[in-house]
Scaffold this active site. Structure first.
Site, PDB file in Angstrom:
ATOM      1  CD  GLU A  40      -2.432   1.266   2.788  1.00 13.77           C
ATOM      2  OE1 GLU A  40      -3.489   1.899   2.891  1.00 13.77           O
ATOM      3  OE2 GLU A  40      -1.899   0.671   3.762  1.00 13.77           O
ATOM      4  CE  LYS A 111      -7.186   1.478   3.787  1.00  8.49           C
ATOM      5  NZ  LYS A 111      -5.927   1.961   4.401  1.00  8.49           N
ATOM      6  CB  CYS A 146      -4.026  -1.351   4.737  1.00 12.94           C
ATOM      7  SG  CYS A 146      -2.963  -1.165   6.211  1.00 12.94           S
TER       8      CYS A 146
END
Length: 259
Positions: A40, A111, A146
């Site tokens: 990431e 995300k 994440c």
């Protein structure tokens, strides 16, 4: 199916342009594997909040161009980690890019769950809205990033959309490394899917990274792991047929009652 997870980290003395060039070279070195995965926000560092605005780029910006060329040169499917993306309206997103072996953009995932509570990414980035899957010849990838790892309902949605391999680039902090390993195995077990989780190396803006990139099979067994937080490459063989076999032999997903 062979995969390479590139556990890399930002070097304080390295420009973003130099880092792109270095990482592209690492991707090209993976020629012969099927899937390459980066962490990431590797261009800036996941905790380098002050850099997000300055280093944000359009979807088809410098990182896109360099990574597309690297995927094409290596002939691999490339999950190019994520970048700070700025859209046409000026909004920032934590956006993952996936390229085909011909260098075409196969998918982009913004995300959904932003980390930081009332600071950092949570206030600087806008949330994504869409679940994203990518069909490869051997398997279907489900994309997450994440902090998404903490939200099992996202992965249920990906499985409902056909995902068999869950790919999770991260900039996960070392102080919560135990959660990283635990949640990676949990997501694999409960979804009867492979988990391919690529962590970051070194430190991001002074925050030590967990590293420990890992691949977990649908039964929760660790296929391979980098048991450190330094830069390195984890190469593993993934047998996509294990997903179907596991789901047939232990059909827990068929017993779901709440959707």
């Amino acid at each position: 199916m062979h995969a390479s997870l590139l556990q890399i980290g930002p070097d304080e003395g390295e420009s973003v342009d130099s880092r792109r060039t270095r990482v592209a070279s690492l991707v090209r070195e993976q020629a012969g594997v099927d899937l390459v995965v980066l962490p990431e926000l590797w261009t800036t560092g996941a905790f380098a909040y002050e850099s997000f605005d300055a280093e944000a780029e359009p979807l088809e910006g410098p990182t896109y161009e360099v990574m597309a060329a690297a995927a094409r040169d290596a002939g691999v499917w490339l999950h190019a980690g994520s970048i700070p993306e700025r859209d046409a309206d000026g909004h920032l997103y934590n956006t993952s890019l996936v390229f085909s072996p011909t260098g075409e953009l196969a998918a982009a995932y913004r995300k959904i769950h932003r980390f930081g509570f009332d600071k950092g990414e949570a206030v600087l980035m806008s949330p994504g809205e869409d679940l994203v899957t990518v069909r490869l010849p051997e398997t279907t990838l489900g994309l997450a990033t994440c902090y998404d790892l903490r939200f099992p309902e996202l992965f249920r949605g990906l499985v409902d959309a056909g995902a068999e391999t869950l790919v999770i680039p991260a900039g996960w902090p070392e102080r919560r490394r135990g959660h990283w390993s635990l949640l990676a195995r949990a997501r694999a077990v409960e979804n009867q899917a492979f988990v391919v989780a690529c962590g970051s190396a070194g430190a991001h803006a002074g925050v030590p990274q967990a590293g420990f990139s890992v691949v977990v099979d649908p039964w929760g067994e660790v296929v391979g792991e980098l048991a450190h937080a330094e830069e390195g490459v984890l190469r593993v063989r993934i047998d996509p047929e294990r997903v179907g076999v596991t789901r047939e032999q232990f059909p827990a997903l068929k017993d779901r009652r709440l959707r």
